[in-house]
Write a protein that holds these residues in place. Structure first.
Motif, PDB file in Angstrom:
ATOM      1  N   ALA A   1      -0.325  13.102 -55.870  1.00 49.21           N
ATOM      2  CA  ALA A   1      -0.008  14.652 -56.137  1.00 49.21           C
ATOM      3  C   ALA A   1       1.561  15.048 -56.018  1.00 49.21           C
ATOM      4  N   ALA A  47       1.335  20.150 -49.139  1.00 53.32           N
ATOM      5  CA  ALA A  47       1.422  18.713 -49.449  1.00 53.32           C
ATOM      6  C   ALA A  47       1.142  17.984 -48.054  1.00 53.32           C
ATOM      7  N   TRP A  67      -2.554  17.804 -47.625  1.00 55.44           N
ATOM      8  CA  TRP A  67      -3.259  16.981 -48.570  1.00 55.44           C
ATOM      9  C   TRP A  67      -2.881  15.266 -47.743  1.00 55.44           C
ATOM     10  N   CYS A  68      -1.700  15.072 -47.422  1.00 57.53           N
ATOM     11  CA  CYS A  68      -1.244  13.819 -47.096  1.00 57.53           C
ATOM     12  C   CYS A  68      -2.417  13.495 -45.609  1.00 57.53           C
ATOM     13  N   CYS A 109       2.522  11.753 -52.336  1.00 55.83           N
ATOM     14  CA  CYS A 109       2.687  13.254 -52.624  1.00 55.83           C
ATOM     15  C   CYS A 109       3.967  13.393 -52.634  1.00 55.83           C
TER      16      CYS A 109
END
Length: 240
Positions: free
Chosen positions: A11, A23, A26-27, A105
């Motif tokens: 990402a 971010a 997402w991680c 990411c």
């Protein structure tokens, strides 16, 4: 023989509050039980530039901060959040992290610095994705076929700055140049990163291309078949 395709999700996020929050989320979503979320910055002091990341590292036991200057050694398996990385940094992380990277990411600092990587990887866009409406032009299909062949034939544990690996890479690049095939060093570096080239090899690949494009001819002892480029053209035609 040496296939290295990157198989973990990727990402890229904008560097604003919403982008950084996205971010981090997402991680976290890509963490498995027992994983460590690794936050990467170039230098230790860089972490102070972003309160969200600084607090993330300070308040969570399963979050670790590593620096590019310190070698970016990953101590645990899990997602990696790279803050303000360039393509060279990604290459070094892949070299040191290897199979410990579950997801990657990158928080953007300079879009142009990673645009070729974004073009090649097509990562998930987080936050403000307007910077990625324009990507780098596609590589010539003949160049792609040459890179596919090199990826499968060189030993990626070795540097392409010397020995057999240098001979293979430089020989192929010179053949492409002499046949009038256009080469974009940055775009080829992005492609190489997307296909598992690591350490300084993607950066060195781009450097060879830049030098060859301005008329330099690095030495190569590898003798290619006279129909090497014609074979690449046929493969590119078949692939299309």
């Amino acid at each position: 023989m040496f296939e290295r395709d990157v198989d973990y999700p990727a990402a890229v996020s904008s560097y604003d509050d919403d982008g950084v929050t996205a971010a981090i989320d997402w991680c976290v979503q890509h963490m498995a039980e027992g994983d460590t979320l690794t936050v990467w910055t170039s230098q230790k002091s860089n972490l102070r530039n972003c309160a969200q990341l600084e607090q993330l590292v300070a308040r969570n036991r399963d979050v670790e901060h590593v620096t590019g200057r310190g070698g970016a050694i990953l101590r645990g398996t899990g997602p990696v959040l790279m803050a303000w990385a360039h393509m060279d940094d990604i290459g070094e992380l892949v070299r040191s992290g290897g199979r410990r990277i579950r997801a990657l990411c990158v928080i953007t600092w300079s879009e142009e610095a990673i645009r070729p990587w974004v073009t090649a990887v097509r990562p998930t866009l987080l936050g403000d994705g307007s910077a990625w409406q324009d990507l780098t032009p596609d590589l010539d299909p003949v160049v792609v076929e040459a890179l596919i062949g090199l990826t499968a034939s060189i030993n990626h544990n070795n540097t392409i700055s010397a020995g057999y690996e240098k001979d293979m890479v430089v020989g192929a690049l010179l053949a492409l140049h002499d046949a009038g095939i256009p080469m974009d060093g940055a775009a080829m570096q992005g492609w190489a990163l997307a296909h598992g080239w690591s350490g300084k090899n993607p950066e060195r690949l781009a450097e060879y291309v830049r030098n060859i494009n301005i008329g330099k001819r690095p030495r190569s002892r590898h003798v290619l078949r006279t129909d090497y480029v014609d074979r690449l053209r046929r493969r590119a035609a078949d692939a299309s």
